[in-house]
Design a protein around this motif. Sequence first.
Motif, mmCIF file in Angstrom:
data_model
loop_
_atom_site.group_PDB
_atom_site.id
_atom_site.type_symbol
_atom_site.label_atom_id
_atom_site.label_comp_id
_atom_site.label_asym_id
_atom_site.label_seq_id
_atom_site.Cartn_x
_atom_site.Cartn_y
_atom_site.Cartn_z
ATOM 1 N N TYR A 124 0.855 -1.285 -0.079
ATOM 2 C CA TYR A 124 -0.043 -0.002 -0.003
ATOM 3 C C TYR A 124 0.992 1.004 0.127
ATOM 4 N N ASP A 125 0.602 2.303 -0.915
ATOM 5 C CA ASP A 125 1.330 3.241 -0.959
ATOM 6 C C ASP A 125 0.185 4.446 -0.814
ATOM 7 N N ASN A 126 0.482 5.442 -0.006
ATOM 8 C CA ASN A 126 -0.303 6.426 0.449
ATOM 9 C C ASN A 126 -0.612 7.214 -0.615
ATOM 10 N N TYR A 127 -0.283 7.377 -1.731
ATOM 11 C CA TYR A 127 -0.311 8.138 -2.732
ATOM 12 C C TYR A 127 -1.059 7.567 -4.061
ATOM 13 N N LYS A 128 -0.434 6.257 -4.323
ATOM 14 C CA LYS A 128 -0.787 5.715 -5.433
ATOM 15 C C LYS A 128 -1.945 4.579 -5.158
ATOM 16 N N GLY A 129 -2.216 4.181 -3.763
ATOM 17 C CA GLY A 129 -3.055 3.284 -3.439
ATOM 18 C C GLY A 129 -2.269 1.614 -3.570
ATOM 19 N N ALA A 130 -3.051 0.799 -3.529
ATOM 20 C CA ALA A 130 -2.562 -0.404 -3.393
ATOM 21 C C ALA A 130 -1.915 -0.858 -4.745
ATOM 22 N N ILE A 131 -0.587 -1.171 -4.615
ATOM 23 C CA ILE A 131 0.005 -1.433 -6.007
ATOM 24 C C ILE A 131 0.172 -3.113 -6.159
ATOM 25 N N SER A 132 -0.122 -3.305 -7.202
ATOM 26 C CA SER A 132 0.006 -5.026 -7.495
ATOM 27 C C SER A 132 1.583 -5.148 -8.336
ATOM 28 N N PHE A 133 2.245 -6.086 -7.580
ATOM 29 C CA PHE A 133 3.386 -6.599 -8.241
ATOM 30 C C PHE A 133 2.825 -7.788 -9.043
ATOM 31 N N VAL A 134 3.052 -7.810 -10.448
ATOM 32 C CA VAL A 134 2.716 -8.749 -11.296
ATOM 33 C C VAL A 134 3.764 -9.525 -12.080
ATOM 34 N N ARG A 135 3.599 -10.684 -12.504
ATOM 35 C CA ARG A 135 4.270 -11.457 -13.703
ATOM 36 C C ARG A 135 3.281 -11.363 -14.798
ATOM 37 N N MET A 136 3.569 -10.752 -15.999
ATOM 38 C CA MET A 136 2.737 -10.813 -17.286
ATOM 39 C C MET A 136 2.638 -12.277 -17.882
ATOM 40 N N VAL A 137 1.599 -12.750 -17.698
ATOM 41 C CA VAL A 137 1.780 -14.170 -18.389
ATOM 42 C C VAL A 137 1.190 -14.095 -19.965
ATOM 43 N N ASN A 138 0.265 -13.541 -20.125
ATOM 44 C CA ASN A 138 -0.195 -13.329 -21.381
ATOM 45 C C ASN A 138 -0.878 -11.794 -21.581
ATOM 46 N N GLY A 139 -0.812 -11.265 -22.785
ATOM 47 C CA GLY A 139 -1.333 -9.907 -23.101
ATOM 48 C C GLY A 139 -0.467 -8.816 -22.906
ATOM 49 N N THR A 140 -1.168 -7.630 -22.735
ATOM 50 C CA THR A 140 -0.469 -6.236 -22.494
ATOM 51 C C THR A 140 -1.391 -5.330 -21.537
ATOM 52 N N VAL A 141 -0.758 -4.780 -20.783
ATOM 53 C CA VAL A 141 -1.590 -3.653 -19.911
ATOM 54 C C VAL A 141 -0.975 -2.411 -19.975
ATOM 55 N N ARG A 142 -1.803 -1.317 -20.078
ATOM 56 C CA ARG A 142 -1.309 0.068 -20.353
ATOM 57 C C ARG A 142 -2.391 0.974 -19.108
ATOM 58 N N PRO A 143 -1.587 2.186 -19.208
ATOM 59 C CA PRO A 143 -2.515 2.812 -18.177
ATOM 60 C C PRO A 143 -4.058 3.132 -19.127
ATOM 61 N N GLY A 144 -4.923 3.363 -18.651
ATOM 62 C CA GLY A 144 -6.282 3.741 -19.035
ATOM 63 C C GLY A 144 -7.159 2.561 -19.012
ATOM 64 N N MET A 145 -6.463 1.350 -19.240
ATOM 65 C CA MET A 145 -7.340 0.071 -19.199
ATOM 66 C C MET A 145 -8.201 -0.156 -18.130
ATOM 67 N N ARG A 146 -9.390 -0.806 -18.244
ATOM 68 C CA ARG A 146 -10.136 -1.100 -17.274
ATOM 69 C C ARG A 146 -9.757 -2.997 -16.816
ATOM 70 N N ILE A 147 -9.218 -3.018 -15.795
ATOM 71 C CA ILE A 147 -8.950 -4.447 -15.420
ATOM 72 C C ILE A 147 -9.763 -4.930 -14.188
ATOM 73 N N ARG A 148 -9.869 -6.352 -14.209
ATOM 74 C CA ARG A 148 -10.643 -6.996 -13.417
ATOM 75 C C ARG A 148 -9.788 -7.950 -12.577
ATOM 76 N N MET A 149 -9.915 -8.162 -11.117
ATOM 77 C CA MET A 149 -9.271 -8.974 -10.329
ATOM 78 C C MET A 149 -10.219 -10.155 -10.277
ATOM 79 N N MET A 150 -9.502 -11.336 -10.921
ATOM 80 C CA MET A 150 -10.562 -12.445 -11.198
ATOM 81 C C MET A 150 -11.057 -13.115 -9.941
ATOM 82 N N ALA A 151 -10.497 -13.468 -8.925
ATOM 83 C CA ALA A 151 -10.791 -14.092 -7.852
ATOM 84 C C ALA A 151 -11.732 -13.242 -6.877
ATOM 85 N N GLN A 152 -11.262 -11.842 -6.861
ATOM 86 C CA GLN A 152 -12.168 -10.964 -6.068
ATOM 87 C C GLN A 152 -13.142 -10.524 -6.798
ATOM 88 N N ASN A 153 -13.353 -10.431 -8.020
ATOM 89 C CA ASN A 153 -14.243 -10.097 -9.098
ATOM 90 C C ASN A 153 -14.714 -8.569 -8.699
#
Lengths: 375, 600
Positions: B204-233
């Motif tokens: 948790y960062d006070n300014y940026k909120g919760a930051i996820s550390f990720v390993r990209m398996v497939n696809g691409t992610v960019r700012p502006g995209m809408r993402i979904r946390m699959m287990a938390q839905n």
Amino acid sequence: MKGLYVHIPFCGSKCLYCDFASYPRREADMPGYVDAVLREAEMRRAQWGSFAPDTIFWGGGTPSLLPVKEFVRLTKGLGEVLDLSRVREFTLEANPGTIDEEKLAAYAACGVDRMSLGLQAAQPALLKAIGRRHSPEDFARSVVLIRAAGIRRVNGDMMTGLPGQTVAQARETARFLTDAGVSHVSCYALKVEEGTPLYGLREAGKVQVPDDDAERDMFHAAREVLESAGYARYEISNFALPGEECLHNLLYWRRGQYWGLGCAAASFWGAERATNVAEIDEYKTFIDENKLPIAGKEELTPEDAAFEEIMLGLRLTRGVDCPGFALRHGWDLRERYRETIEGLKAQGLILQEGDRLRLTRLGMDVQNHVLLEFM
Amino acid sequence: MPNRQSKVRNFCIIAHIDHGKSTLADRLLELTNTVALRDMENQLLDRMELERERGITIKSKAVRMSYMALDGESYELNLIDTPGHVDFSYEVSRTLAACEGAVLVVDATQGIEAQTLANVYMALEHDLEIIPVINKVDLPSADVESVRHEIEDVIGLPAADAPAISAKTGLNVRDVLEQVVKQVPPPSGSEEKPLQALIFDSYYDNYKGAISFVRMVNGTVRPGMRIRMMAQNKEFDVTEVGVFRPQLVGTDALFAGEVGYICASIKNVEDTRVGDTITDAQAPASAALPGYQECLPMVYCGIYPADGAHYEEVKLALEKLKLNDASFQYEPETSVALGFGFRCGFLGLLHMEIIQQRLEREFDLDLVTTAPSVAYQIRLHNGTLITIQNPSNLPDVSEIETMEEPVTQAHIISPPDYLGAIMELCQEKRGVYENMTYLDPTRVQINYKLPLNEIIYDFFDQLKSRTRGYASFDYEVTGYEASDLVKLDILLNGDVCDALSIIVHREKAYARGRSIAEKLQEAIPRQQFEIPIQACIGGKIIARETVRAYRKDVLAKCYGGDISRKRKLLEKQKEGKKRMRQVGSVEVPSEAFMSVLKMD
């Protein structure tokens, strides 16, 4: 009632339990010290105005170590700065074996009417174990000399809870004091203070100090001897024949005002409590620089003052006078602490007798516990 | 495979505690000029003060390094640091899932230890390429050749080419990077497929909120995209993506195969659970990546402010810690003895110790902690199944049908000299012997089935003292088993002190009851009256000690100079009294609650 305390920090040797401002082998400093105390008296008068004490107490250290010349110079000198015409009691502390006819004659001539002598224990082995240099016989002889010099009132100090002390020995010491004919006895529980040689010895396991239970057994054994010989316990650690209570010490417990002169001496003047610096040379330096030798002071709030009166008043067998307390502090102790007092009564620690609130014998053993209830 | 991906290597370092993992990581950062030499602090990746001090890694972290290999090509190496301790095994497992390779560090003076094995087995489960490295070869007691044999014999890895290095002096460290480039396969996966990113850590960062550390398996992610946390839905809008150098550095996008971070104005670290899969909300992947599991606490204890007035401060501190540690749980509870506080759940003992120390150190709190407990499963006569974490919540014996306690698979590695002592200890702790293997003539691995409730009570300390620190130990919880458990209550002057109740095996109850009563007898100061301390099971008293009434609490001398000091002393005594807890009529110092945890 007002009091004057004078601290004489010199002693022949330091006892193993002593944590007072006392310094052995400093005889050469005595004349300079007397000068400094006289100078302090002048400075105090300049600040606080003229002073006419009712009681005088010289403590130490061992005031009787002062040579006659210095003793006389100090008493006479103080007489010139202060008004000593109202003095009703003048106590001087002494160690057995440090006083002779010449000194006692000078004391009596200068108005000393009460002496306080440390016996501590009536067993030579115990005395040696705590670093005292005199024998029980020295004490008895000193009492005789004091009386011969016309000084009628004598206090003897004794201690309970000394390393290796037994209940029988404590009883024997109390008996020794009553036999010696003293008019007053102070019976103190040994407290092993950090920084004293005894503390180090105990920590190193070289000396065994009796535990609290054993100490209380000794104290109460001594108390029984003293009380049955007619010495009434009028304060937690003090016993006196009728009319022989120490007025100067009573003044402390009744929150009377006092000046303290000399290193480590404490004063209570107005609403301020202050303590002088403890070390002789530092004290002299302050005086030389024309500064009051104060190490620390505090201004009491009304709540502090009220609590002090409870704390000190409950040391006395007669306790706290509740209507007087209400007059002085503007609130009634019995009302504000009604539940506390009832609880303490149920525990058998406190008694309410007419207008007075006082500790029971049991309560005196655990005074701190009682006081915490009033905080 | 795009060229970019073929030059990427994702790896981690696994090692037993103290075998030099963090020091090696520091050398790798230096060697790749990822961190300027002047910014180097020892153990750079271990950011938390506590981690540095204890020389352990608590949370995993990652760093991207650019390495010019001897083949003349430039590679992007992502090093993901893993916690070494089993309490965090789920986090380790997620870290491993984010890598294709693992550098296995083995101390040349110590050889393989219990945690090394646990980590290696986990790495093998994830099909990682394992590169053994023998460290501390600069030490006089290093025995490189026998450690090589041990790696081959015990783990079954070829170790003839294993680099023999000194992470401390830097000797042969470059060989490690070369081996990573040569042996660790580049990531597979496709930038064209729908987004699948594995969360292996978050903070948790006070300014940026919760930051996820990720390993990209497939696809691409960019700012502006809408993402979904699959287990938390839950869905969020990406505000920033980037990589670790080791500080966070924003980039335009993260591509399949890479390691980086995603910010999406996430308020709650709970929503970035380790193990969850991030996908594109508009074009979601058909399935999440395998292996997500909710991390369940195994060890519980009560945490109370030493001074009841500080409840709110403790609450705030717990909230803050929880922001960065989704596996730590707490809920308010009330104890008759301790007042308002919290029941806290931890992954294991080390996790508990770390949280307690962070509360005291980072938040400057004075705490009372109750004896750790495990979660028991209880079946009642009426058929309901309940789980209790606090012994004082145990229902009346008459309602209980059966009780079950968590059991573990415990691995101990030690020189054979201590075999007897270890087996004796495990028997005392109700262990069931399973098997034993000699790793080499000087070390033996012993496996026991041990109840977790025995491990949380002084097992580590006992093992250490009985083997003079030579044995290493690890465990994993394997399930629940029925057990003959009883609740041991402590009565002070006739009143039950709920904060001191524990659940123990019936056979242990007498010894524990005696020992607790003895410790309390020392810890509780004498009071106005005599205090009986009784240990009892269901009303039957099994041990008794007495705190005698005090007879003295008074200052003998109080004259002119003593008055101010005396008042101050009383004020101090009063302060001390505030730290006392009232149990019925008895005042119990905060320390007493902890003293019962200490070993004899």
